[in-house]
Design a protein around this motif. Structure first.
Motif, PDB file in Angstrom:
ATOM      1  N   SER A 107       0.832  -1.205   0.000  1.00 60.98           N
ATOM      2  CA  SER A 107       0.000   0.000   0.000  1.00 60.98           C
ATOM      3  C   SER A 107       0.866   1.255   0.000  1.00 60.98           C
ATOM      4  N   GLN A 108       1.897   1.259   0.831  1.00 59.77           N
ATOM      5  CA  GLN A 108       2.827   2.400   0.861  1.00 59.77           C
ATOM      6  C   GLN A 108       3.500   2.583  -0.495  1.00 59.77           C
ATOM      7  N   TYR A 109       3.941   1.483  -1.084  1.00 62.04           N
ATOM      8  CA  TYR A 109       4.652   1.555  -2.361  1.00 62.04           C
ATOM      9  C   TYR A 109       3.735   2.107  -3.450  1.00 62.04           C
ATOM     10  N   ARG A 110       2.481   1.671  -3.479  1.00 57.57           N
ATOM     11  CA  ARG A 110       1.542   2.192  -4.478  1.00 57.57           C
ATOM     12  C   ARG A 110       1.386   3.705  -4.340  1.00 57.57           C
ATOM     13  N   THR A 111       1.319   4.157  -3.109  1.00 57.95           N
ATOM     14  CA  THR A 111       1.155   5.600  -2.868  1.00 57.95           C
ATOM     15  C   THR A 111       2.379   6.377  -3.345  1.00 57.95           C
ATOM     16  N   GLN A 112       3.567   5.808  -3.131  1.00 56.31           N
ATOM     17  CA  GLN A 112       4.797   6.500  -3.496  1.00 56.31           C
ATOM     18  C   GLN A 112       5.042   6.527  -5.002  1.00 56.31           C
ATOM     19  N   VAL A 113       4.566   5.509  -5.719  1.00 55.43           N
ATOM     20  CA  VAL A 113       4.788   5.430  -7.168  1.00 55.43           C
ATOM     21  C   VAL A 113       3.710   6.250  -7.871  1.00 55.43           C
ATOM     22  N   THR A 114       4.123   7.400  -8.423  1.00 58.09           N
ATOM     23  CA  THR A 114       3.156   8.311  -9.066  1.00 58.09           C
ATOM     24  C   THR A 114       3.123   8.163 -10.575  1.00 58.09           C
ATOM     25  N   ALA A 115       4.043   7.375 -11.151  1.00 55.71           N
ATOM     26  CA  ALA A 115       4.070   7.186 -12.608  1.00 55.71           C
ATOM     27  C   ALA A 115       4.801   5.892 -12.916  1.00 55.71           C
ATOM     28  N   LEU A 116       4.558   5.358 -14.110  1.00 57.87           N
ATOM     29  CA  LEU A 116       5.262   4.163 -14.574  1.00 57.87           C
ATOM     30  C   LEU A 116       6.614   4.599 -15.131  1.00 57.87           C
ATOM     31  N   THR A 117       7.653   4.345 -14.364  1.00 59.90           N
ATOM     32  CA  THR A 117       9.000   4.796 -14.729  1.00 59.90           C
ATOM     33  C   THR A 117       9.949   3.614 -14.852  1.00 59.90           C
ATOM     34  N   GLU A 118      11.160   3.904 -15.329  1.00 62.45           N
ATOM     35  CA  GLU A 118      12.180   2.873 -15.419  1.00 62.45           C
ATOM     36  C   GLU A 118      12.522   2.325 -14.033  1.00 62.45           C
ATOM     37  N   GLN A 119      12.431   3.192 -13.006  1.00 64.52           N
ATOM     38  CA  GLN A 119      12.727   2.756 -11.651  1.00 64.52           C
ATOM     39  C   GLN A 119      11.704   1.726 -11.168  1.00 64.52           C
ATOM     40  N   THR A 120      10.413   1.989 -11.482  1.00 62.21           N
ATOM     41  CA  THR A 120       9.365   1.042 -11.103  1.00 62.21           C
ATOM     42  C   THR A 120       9.598  -0.300 -11.778  1.00 62.21           C
ATOM     43  N   ILE A 121       9.962  -0.258 -13.048  1.00 60.35           N
ATOM     44  CA  ILE A 121      10.233  -1.485 -13.789  1.00 60.35           C
ATOM     45  C   ILE A 121      11.453  -2.196 -13.217  1.00 60.35           C
ATOM     46  N   GLU A 122      12.477  -1.428 -12.852  1.00 59.91           N
ATOM     47  CA  GLU A 122      13.670  -2.031 -12.272  1.00 59.91           C
ATOM     48  C   GLU A 122      13.353  -2.679 -10.925  1.00 59.91           C
ATOM     49  N   ASP A 123      12.508  -2.022 -10.108  1.00 57.50           N
ATOM     50  CA  ASP A 123      12.099  -2.609  -8.825  1.00 57.50           C
ATOM     51  C   ASP A 123      11.412  -3.953  -9.037  1.00 57.50           C
ATOM     52  N   ALA A 124      10.453  -3.985  -9.974  1.00 59.94           N
ATOM     53  CA  ALA A 124       9.718  -5.223 -10.225  1.00 59.94           C
ATOM     54  C   ALA A 124      10.635  -6.302 -10.786  1.00 59.94           C
ATOM     55  N   SER A 125      11.604  -5.895 -11.631  1.00 58.84           N
ATOM     56  CA  SER A 125      12.549  -6.873 -12.186  1.00 58.84           C
ATOM     57  C   SER A 125      13.415  -7.475 -11.086  1.00 58.84           C
ATOM     58  N   ASN A 126      13.964  -6.626 -10.223  1.00 62.28           N
ATOM     59  CA  ASN A 126      14.802  -7.128  -9.132  1.00 62.28           C
ATOM     60  C   ASN A 126      13.998  -8.044  -8.202  1.00 62.28           C
ATOM     61  N   ALA A 127      12.737  -7.657  -7.964  1.00 63.38           N
ATOM     62  CA  ALA A 127      11.867  -8.492  -7.128  1.00 63.38           C
ATOM     63  C   ALA A 127      11.658  -9.858  -7.772  1.00 63.38           C
ATOM     64  N   LEU A 128      11.469  -9.864  -9.091  1.00 62.56           N
ATOM     65  CA  LEU A 128      11.278 -11.122  -9.813  1.00 62.56           C
ATOM     66  C   LEU A 128      12.512 -12.010  -9.698  1.00 62.56           C
ATOM     67  N   TYR A 129      13.704 -11.426  -9.899  1.00 61.09           N
ATOM     68  CA  TYR A 129      14.926 -12.230  -9.853  1.00 61.09           C
ATOM     69  C   TYR A 129      15.132 -12.824  -8.464  1.00 61.09           C
ATOM     70  N   GLU A 130      14.904 -12.027  -7.416  1.00 60.71           N
ATOM     71  CA  GLU A 130      15.064 -12.536  -6.050  1.00 60.71           C
ATOM     72  C   GLU A 130      14.055 -13.635  -5.755  1.00 60.71           C
ATOM     73  N   PHE A 131      12.835 -13.427  -6.207  1.00 62.55           N
ATOM     74  CA  PHE A 131      11.770 -14.410  -5.981  1.00 62.55           C
ATOM     75  C   PHE A 131      12.118 -15.731  -6.661  1.00 62.55           C
ATOM     76  N   ALA A 132      12.572 -15.655  -7.918  1.00 65.71           N
ATOM     77  CA  ALA A 132      12.903 -16.869  -8.664  1.00 65.71           C
ATOM     78  C   ALA A 132      14.092 -17.584  -8.041  1.00 65.71           C
ATOM     79  N   ASN A 133      15.138 -16.848  -7.669  1.00 61.97           N
ATOM     80  CA  ASN A 133      16.320 -17.475  -7.076  1.00 61.97           C
ATOM     81  C   ASN A 133      16.000 -18.152  -5.751  1.00 61.97           C
ATOM     82  N   ALA A 134      15.076 -17.552  -4.976  1.00 64.79           N
ATOM     83  CA  ALA A 134      14.694 -18.149  -3.699  1.00 64.79           C
ATOM     84  C   ALA A 134      13.789 -19.365  -3.897  1.00 64.79           C
ATOM     85  N   SER A 135      12.920 -19.319  -4.914  1.00 63.66           N
ATOM     86  CA  SER A 135      11.923 -20.388  -5.105  1.00 63.66           C
ATOM     87  C   SER A 135      12.465 -21.585  -5.871  1.00 63.66           C
TER      88      SER A 135
END
Length: 774
Positions: A107-135
């Protein structure tokens, strides 16, 4: 004294001077049916494991709580036991902590993200890589030889999984398959997000779409970075309170009785601290690093104690012990043994805390139930209930803790465990996300139909929840509903037509046969319910007497005795109430309680107005339409159409069904409007299916007819000279029958004979075509 399997100790049969009912129950201690004997006369203490409230309740929960509600009702309403039912709400738990933090941080993250930016995409990409490596750590190393660190790595891994044999592995591990789908969905969302950024579509709404699609991978990534910063305990408390209310909404909808006493872990923390200290004082627990652990080795075999009495074969199962400790449990060398389990956990940053002599921490999961049950019901309990998946380690550890605290050998006398609810061969579970929520199920089925499903199964055996099993439950529920509506209408009609009449009908052989069948059904039901609550056998006995009564009713109203029918219906209604199939709310019990017939005319003027006004409005509109047709000289067909409309649409919408009979007198039934609507929708769906099948059959027949017509137009001498046939044959006789194959080899006699037969059939078919053209 009864001995259970393997190396577990003997189970002690309780003794009582009070007369017993003859009830036997399947006791997990003995893995067999044993006589049920309460400790104190007719009074029964009962503790049931309640939900851990962090998400919506699903049909697996319904299996547990509805099944035990049925048993409770049989004991209270049919057998006459005086129960004291206690149930807990687990509102302090690792799953609640993680879920609350994830929701808060997202909820906090949604509030802080005011636009679809390269940073938002990079955050989601890093989250994906960590999730996959852990799973999929082991699988990733096997397939691509390195951790995933970029999109190309993920593509290579996903391609290996999709093209190789790993789909078989993922199919056998539902959690791995679930995680792979979450990761793949996140990657696809990232591809779309990059395309949107390239096209200039970068609004906050577009960013929200990406976040929603990547929730499963983003939440743990955010938690690893910021979970320790979540310090407001209201975040955890509010989540638990929300889902507790949601849970009881579902239970009320399923007609599950509330417990006599409801306990919450958060209200018993001081009691838990004292309980843990007593176990330490008795020498069965130790403090390490601010946490307190139960010492299994010190307990097992000392002072007559036995560990893992419920499931001796699971003793030492480290994986199950670790799963019971929760995902936030400390990993390290604090415990003396892997079999030891936490009584008190020192809280890490980002977790709720309470004071204790050992640390600012929180209770372990298992200790919670031991304390709440003992505080309310004392040092020994008659019945403890829960799902079979709780037998080890949760209930096993409950027993050990409690017997360690009280220095006793049998904290619970009867452990009753409900069987799993399976979906496609797998246990329904939140962690596997293969569940159907109770609200989703109630959108498709009625509470009565769901309860009927559980009544048709043995309460402690695995069962399936699917469309086939529900079809049987719906059929049983429908037959009972029809029985009650028919009998209610018959008795009402009988009373209306017998007013002022002194005529009485003598009981004859058909009535005596029916009453004898009723006595037989009563005996079968009683034996079944005493046999560890065998409701499936009881339902079959009820179905038999209902079928016999329906056959008796076919004699016609002038040849039946209403009082005999009422005796049968009252008994069936009594059993249905004991099963919980008649809702506590009178409005929901329509059609299933025939005693309502004799109560007509009672109630306040407000009740009468609310009941009568809708019907009066329909009749007024009907009268107006009849008058209009009569004054305008309308025909009889228009009047009959009006009669059909009020019978088929207007009155059913109010819960009133007019059932036309051959004797010219209609039978009026009062049913639940919702049930009528569902039944109507079901009939429409069945009719639509029949029409679709009929259309397909007609279409296929027409296509076949057209193909036959097209074929009949072809002259027999040309049938083997088409371009397709010329690829197969190279020579023909005078009638056009092939004599040689493509290579010039002469055909065999049998082949020529077969082709000649086809030629003759075509000649006959073509002849009919030529004749039709004349």
């Amino acid at each position: 004294m009864t001995s259970s399997i393997n190396s577990s100790p003997p189970w002690e049969q309780p003794e009582s001077a009070h007369p017993q009912t003859g009830l036997e129950v399947f006791n997990t201690f003995t893995k067999s049916k044993v006589p049920f004997v309460p400790r104190k006369g007719n009074c029964v203490s009962w503790y049931g494991c309640g939900p851990t409230v962090y998400d919506a309740a699903h049909m697996g929960h319904a299996r547990n709580y509805v099944s035990f509600d049925i048993i409770r009702r049989i004991m209270e309403d049919y057998l006459g036991y005086d129960l004291n039912v206690v149930m807990n709400i687990t509102d302090i738990d690792d799953k609640i902590i993680l879920c609350a933090r994830h929701k808060h941080l997202l909820s906090q993250y949604r509030t802080q993200v005011t636009a679809l930016t390269e940073q938002t995409i990079e955050d989601a990409s890093n989250a994906l890589y960590e999730f996959a490596n852990a799973s999929f750590k082991g699988l990733i190393e096997l397939r691509i030889g390195r951790p995933i660190g970029c999109d190309d790595d993920w593509k290579a891994f996903a391609l290996e999984v999709d093209d190789g044999n790993d789909e078989v592995f993922l199919a056998s591990d539902l959690k791995a398959s679930m995680n792979f789908k979450a990761a793949r969905n996140a990657f696809r969302a990232l591809v779309v997000a990059r395309q949107k950024v390239a096209a200039g579509k970068t609004s906050q709404a577009e960013a929200g779409v990406l976040i929603d699609s990547c929730e499963d991978v983003l939440a743990p990534w955010l938690d690893r970075q910021h979970g320790a910063d979540v310090t407001d305990q209201r975040i955890f408390r509010d989540l638990a309170a929300y889902w507790e209310n949601d849970f009881f909404e579902d239970m009320d909808a399923l007609n599950v009785r509330r417990p006599h006493v409801l306990t919450r872990v958060s209200e018993f923390v001081p009691d838990i601290v004292r309980f843990v200290q007593r176990i330490i004082d008795n020498g069965y627990a130790y403090e390490a690093g601010g946490s307190v652990y139960f010492d299994v080795a010190a307990f097992d075999g000392k002072n007559g104690h036995f560990y893992a009495k419920l499931e001796p074969s699971s003793k030492g199962n480290v994986a199950l012990v670790a799963d019971g400790e929760g995902p936030l449990s400390r990993r390290g060398n604090e415990k003396r043994s892997e079999s030891d389990f936490a009584l008190w956990k020192r809280s890490k940053p980002g977790e709720p805390t309470w004071p204790s002599p050992w640390s600012a921490g929180r209770p372990g999961w298992h200790i919670e139930c031991s304390v709440m049950a003992s505080e309310i019901l004392g040092e020994q309990i008659d019945i403890h209930t829960g799902g079979i998946d709780l037998a080890f380690p949760h209930h096993t550890n409950e027993l050990a803790q409690s017997e360690a605290c009280f220095e006793s050998q049998q904290w619970v006398n009867y452990f009753l465990h409900a069987g799993h609810l399976n979906v496609k061969g797998l246990k329904m579970s939140k962690s596997l996300k293969n569940y159907v929520t109770i609200k989703e199920a109630l959108h498709k089925y009625t509470a009565r139909q769901i309860r009927t499903l559980f009544l048709l199964s043995q309460w402690n055996a695995p069962m399936y929840f699917d469309s086939k099993s529900m079809e049987e439950a719906i059929a049983v529920e429908r037959s009972l509903s029809n029985f009650f509506s028919n009998v209610t209408a018959l008795l009402r009609d009988s009373r209306l037509h017998q007013q002022g009449s002194d005529a009485q009908r003598r009981i004859l052989a058909p009535e005596l046969d029916l009453l004898k069948a009723l006595e037989n059904s009563k005996e079968l039901v009683h034996r079944a319910l005493l046999d560890s609550f065998d409701t499936s056998t009881a339902i079959r006995a009820i179905q038999d007497i209902v079928a016999r009564t329906n056959a008796y009713l076919q004699r016609g109203r002038s040849c039946i005795d209403p009082q005999t029918v009422e005796v049968v219906a009252l008994y069936v209604s009594r059993i249905m109430r004991a099963f919980g199939l008649v809702a506590e709310s009178p409005a929901q019990a329509i059609g299933w309680g025939i005693q309502a017939v004799s109560a007509e005319g009672q109630g306040t003027s407000t009740d009468r107005e609310s009941l009568i006004l809708p019907v009066a409005s329909v009749l007024s509109e009907f009268r107006d339409a009849v008058r209009e047709i009569a004054l305008s000289g309308g025909d009889k067909k228009a009047l009959l159409t009006l009669c059909d409309r009020i019978r088929d649409k207007d009155l059913p919408n109010l819960g009133i069904v007019i059932d036309d009979h051959g004797d010219g007198r209609a039978l009026v039934k009062i049913l639940d409007p919702e049930e009528i609507r569902r039944s109507h929708e079901r009939r429409e769906a069945e009719e639509a299916t029949r029409q679709l099948e009929k259309h397909k059959e007609m279409q296929a027949a027409e296509e076949k007819r057209q193909a036959r017509i097209a074929k009949s137009r072809q002259a027999p001498e040309d049938m083997f000279r088409t371009p397709e046939m010329c690829k197969l044959y190279s020579a023909w006789d005078d009638w056009g029958i092939p004599t040689a194959d493509k290579a010039g080899e002469l055909l065999t006699k049998s082949k020529i004979k077969k082709l000649t037969k086809e030629y003759e059939a075509q000649k006959k078919l073509h002849g009919k075509y030529l004749e039709s053209q004349k």
